[in-house]
Write a protein that holds these residues in place. Structure first.
Motif, PDB file in Angstrom:
ATOM      1  N   UNK A 240       0.872  -1.170   0.000  1.00  0.00           N
ATOM      2  CA  UNK A 240       0.000   0.000   0.000  1.00  0.00           C
ATOM      3  C   UNK A 240       0.914   1.227   0.000  1.00  0.00           C
ATOM      4  N   UNK A 241       0.717   2.145  -0.952  1.00  0.00           N
ATOM      5  CA  UNK A 241       1.650   3.264  -1.065  1.00  0.00           C
ATOM      6  C   UNK A 241       0.945   4.492  -1.608  1.00  0.00           C
ATOM      7  N   UNK A 242       1.606   5.639  -1.474  1.00  0.00           N
ATOM      8  CA  UNK A 242       1.060   6.871  -2.020  1.00  0.00           C
ATOM      9  C   UNK A 242       1.489   8.063  -1.198  1.00  0.00           C
ATOM     10  N   UNK A 243       0.677   9.124  -1.278  1.00  0.00           N
ATOM     11  CA  UNK A 243       0.990  10.336  -0.541  1.00  0.00           C
ATOM     12  C   UNK A 243       0.504  11.563  -1.277  1.00  0.00           C
ATOM     13  N   UNK A 244       0.950  12.710  -0.784  1.00  0.00           N
ATOM     14  CA  UNK A 244       0.514  13.980  -1.366  1.00  0.00           C
ATOM     15  C   UNK A 244       1.227  14.216  -2.694  1.00  0.00           C
ATOM     16  N   UNK A 245       0.460  14.489  -3.763  1.00  0.00           N
ATOM     17  CA  UNK A 245       1.093  14.750  -5.064  1.00  0.00           C
ATOM     18  C   UNK A 245       1.757  16.130  -5.089  1.00  0.00           C
ATOM     19  N   UNK A 246       2.736  16.288  -5.974  1.00  0.00           N
ATOM     20  CA  UNK A 246       3.381  17.588  -6.153  1.00  0.00           C
ATOM     21  C   UNK A 246       2.544  18.462  -7.083  1.00  0.00           C
ATOM     22  N   UNK A 247       2.706  19.762  -6.947  1.00  0.00           N
ATOM     23  CA  UNK A 247       1.990  20.706  -7.820  1.00  0.00           C
ATOM     24  C   UNK A 247       2.529  20.636  -9.241  1.00  0.00           C
ATOM     25  N   UNK A 248       3.871  20.452  -9.373  1.00  0.00           N
ATOM     26  CA  UNK A 248       4.491  20.516 -10.698  1.00  0.00           C
ATOM     27  C   UNK A 248       4.579  19.110 -11.304  1.00  0.00           C
ATOM     28  N   UNK A 249       4.520  19.054 -12.624  1.00  0.00           N
ATOM     29  CA  UNK A 249       4.704  17.803 -13.357  1.00  0.00           C
ATOM     30  C   UNK A 249       6.140  17.317 -13.185  1.00  0.00           C
ATOM     31  N   UNK A 250       6.344  16.019 -13.251  1.00  0.00           N
ATOM     32  CA  UNK A 250       7.687  15.464 -13.254  1.00  0.00           C
ATOM     33  C   UNK A 250       7.974  14.827 -14.615  1.00  0.00           C
ATOM     34  N   UNK A 251       9.167  15.089 -15.123  1.00  0.00           N
ATOM     35  CA  UNK A 251       9.623  14.490 -16.372  1.00  0.00           C
ATOM     36  C   UNK A 251      10.553  13.341 -16.035  1.00  0.00           C
ATOM     37  N   UNK A 252      10.532  12.300 -16.849  1.00  0.00           N
ATOM     38  CA  UNK A 252      11.363  11.131 -16.587  1.00  0.00           C
ATOM     39  C   UNK A 252      12.018  10.684 -17.884  1.00  0.00           C
ATOM     40  N   UNK A 253      13.331  10.504 -17.831  1.00  0.00           N
ATOM     41  CA  UNK A 253      14.070   9.912 -18.948  1.00  0.00           C
ATOM     42  C   UNK A 253      15.104   8.976 -18.349  1.00  0.00           C
ATOM     43  N   UNK A 254      15.050   7.712 -18.732  1.00  0.00           N
ATOM     44  CA  UNK A 254      15.980   6.696 -18.228  1.00  0.00           C
ATOM     45  C   UNK A 254      15.955   6.725 -16.702  1.00  0.00           C
ATOM     46  N   UNK A 255      17.074   7.085 -16.059  1.00  0.00           N
ATOM     47  CA  UNK A 255      17.138   7.092 -14.594  1.00  0.00           C
ATOM     48  C   UNK A 255      17.056   8.500 -14.012  1.00  0.00           C
ATOM     49  N   UNK A 256      16.658   9.452 -14.845  1.00  0.00           N
ATOM     50  CA  UNK A 256      16.636  10.850 -14.424  1.00  0.00           C
ATOM     51  C   UNK A 256      15.193  11.316 -14.238  1.00  0.00           C
ATOM     52  N   UNK A 257      14.958  12.040 -13.143  1.00  0.00           N
ATOM     53  CA  UNK A 257      13.640  12.621 -12.858  1.00  0.00           C
ATOM     54  C   UNK A 257      13.843  14.085 -12.502  1.00  0.00           C
ATOM     55  N   UNK A 258      13.012  14.975 -13.071  1.00  0.00           N
ATOM     56  CA  UNK A 258      13.143  16.396 -12.762  1.00  0.00           C
ATOM     57  C   UNK A 258      11.851  17.135 -13.089  1.00  0.00           C
ATOM     58  N   UNK A 259      11.652  18.255 -12.415  1.00  0.00           N
ATOM     59  CA  UNK A 259      10.505  19.111 -12.726  1.00  0.00           C
ATOM     60  C   UNK A 259      10.826  20.022 -13.913  1.00  0.00           C
ATOM     61  N   UNK A 260      12.102  20.137 -14.249  1.00  0.00           N
ATOM     62  CA  UNK A 260      12.569  21.000 -15.342  1.00  0.00           C
ATOM     63  C   UNK A 260      13.332  20.124 -16.340  1.00  0.00           C
ATOM     64  N   UNK A 261      12.861  20.098 -17.589  1.00  0.00           N
ATOM     65  CA  UNK A 261      13.494  19.246 -18.602  1.00  0.00           C
ATOM     66  C   UNK A 261      14.967  19.586 -18.820  1.00  0.00           C
ATOM     67  N   UNK A 262      15.344  20.845 -18.566  1.00  0.00           N
ATOM     68  CA  UNK A 262      16.742  21.236 -18.786  1.00  0.00           C
ATOM     69  C   UNK A 262      17.678  20.498 -17.826  1.00  0.00           C
ATOM     70  N   UNK A 263      17.187  20.150 -16.627  1.00  0.00           N
ATOM     71  CA  UNK A 263      18.005  19.380 -15.674  1.00  0.00           C
ATOM     72  C   UNK A 263      18.286  17.983 -16.221  1.00  0.00           C
ATOM     73  N   UNK A 264      17.293  17.415 -16.917  1.00  0.00           N
ATOM     74  CA  UNK A 264      17.482  16.085 -17.513  1.00  0.00           C
ATOM     75  C   UNK A 264      18.480  16.164 -18.658  1.00  0.00           C
TER      76      UNK A 264
END
Length: 290
Positions: A240-264
Motif C-alpha cells: 500500500x503506497x502513495x501520498x501527497x502529489x506535487x503541484x508541478x509535473x515530473x519528467x522522466x528519462x531513463x534514470x533521471x527525474x526532474x521538474x525541469x526538462x533542462x536538468x534532464x
C-alpha cells in the motif's frame, strides 16, 4: 536499479472508484503521490550464470527505495556507501543533484549456491526545492520498522507515515509505503489512516474493489482519497503506497527525474561525458539509451 526495459506496459482499465494496471508509470496515471516508478523484481533464481550484476548508472532528482521479500543485494554508490540489504530491510538512496550506484549479488552468494531474489525497486520523486540536494544513503534494518496486527492482517510501515505510526526511513515529502500480509480474509480500512493518493500493488493473492477481483501482478489506484473500500483475500500480500502529489509535473528519462526538462538534458550530457561521480574501485559503465 536502471529502469531500461523494466517498465511493463499496462493494460489499464477503469472499474469505478479505481484504475487498474501494471505497476508505475501507466498511461492513465503517471504518478501516485510522489511515487514515479515501481518495478517488481522476481521472484528470480540467483545462481552461477544468473547473478545480479547491474553496473554503474546515474540518478538525479529522486530517492530509490529497495525492499526485498527474499534474497540479498549489495549496494555501492559514489558517496562511498557499501551495504548488503536482506529481506525486510530498507535501502533508501537520495540522488539529489547526482549519484552513481551499482547493485550486485553479494560475493558470499557466488559460491555455487542457488537462492531466490524477490522484491521491489521504487523511485520517489523529490520536492522541487530538494531536487539538487546533496546525495544521501540510509539503511534501515527490518527490526527498526513499525509492525502491527489487525483483523487477521500483519502490517509493516516501510516508509513515511500511516495508521498513526511513523517509519524511521528519512523521506523528503508526505508519503507512505506499507506491506500487508493476510492470514485470513479481511476488510482493508484505509479511510483517515493515510494521507494523499493511494495505490495498492497485489504481490500475491487478490483483493476485491468495486465488485471486481484484482489478482496478483496488478496495481489499483484510487481516484479519490477516501474511496478505498477493499476486501482482501486470505494469504494475500500487498504493498500500500502513495501520498501527497506535487503541484508541478515530473519528467522522466531513463534514470533521471526532474521538474525541469533542462536538468534532464544537463544530466544526459554529464553521463555521456563521464562527469558523474564514480563508485570507488568500479570501472563498469552502463550506456544511456538513445
Amino acid at each position: 536499479m536502471s529502469n531500461k526495459g523494466l517498465i511493463i506496459e499496462e493494460r489499464s482499465r477503469d472499474i469505478g472508484d479505481f484504475l487498474v494496471g501494471r505497476l508505475l508509470p501507466f498511461r492513465k496515471k503517471r504518478m501516485v503521490g510522489p511515487f514515479i516508478f515501481i518495478d517488481h523484481m522476481g521472484p528470480a533464481t540467483i545462481k552461477p550464470g544468473n547473478f545480479v550484476d547491474i553496473g554503474q548508472h546515474p540518478h538525479i532528482g529522486l530517492s530509490t527505495l529497495t525492499y526485498l521479500f527474499e534474497g540479498e543485494l549489495q549496494h555501492k554508490d559514489s558517496i562511498g556507501s557499501n551495504q548488503i540489504i536482506k529481506a525486510g530491510a530498507v535501502n533508501w538512496m537520495t540522488a539529489g543533484k547526482g549519484v552513481t550506484h551499482t547493485e550486485r549479488t553479494p560475493e558470499k552468494l557466488r559460491n555455487g549456491t542457488t537462492t531466490t531474489m524477490h522484491g521491489f525497486q521504487i523511485w520517489v520523486a523529490l520536492p522541487k526545492e530538494l531536487e539538487t540536494m546533496e546525495p544521501e544513503f540510509h539503511h534501515i534494518e527490518r527490526d527498526a520498522l513499525p509492525k502491527w496486527e489487525e483483523n487477521g492482517a500483519h502490517y509493516t510501515l516501510i516508509a513515511g507515515e500511516g495508521f498513526g505510526k511513523k517509519a524511521p526511513t528519512p523521506v523528503h515529502s508526505e508519503l507512505f509505503m506499507i506491506e500487508i500480509k493476510t492470514s485470513e480474509a479481511t476488510k482493508l480500512n484505509i479511510v483517515d489512516q493515510v494521507k494523499g493518493e493511494i495505490g495498492i500493488c497485489v504481490v500475491k493473492g487478490s483483493i476485491s474493489a468495486c465488485d471486481e477481483v484484482i489478482n496478483s501482478g496488478n496495481m489499483v489506484v484510487s481516484k479519490t482519497e477516501d474511496a478505498c473500500k477493499v476486501e482482501v483475500a486470505e494469504n494475500t500480500h500487498l504493498l500500500l503506497f502513495g501520498g501527497e502529489p506535487f503541484e508541478e509535473e515530473r519528467h522522466i528519462f531513463w534514470n533521471f527525474v526532474a521538474s525541469d526538462k533542462s536538468k534532464i538534458e544537463e544530466a544526459k550530457t554529464r553521463w555521456k561525458n563521464k562527469e558523474f561521480p564514480k563508485v570507488p574501485e568500479d570501472n563498469s559503465y552502463i550506456e544511456m539509451p538513445s
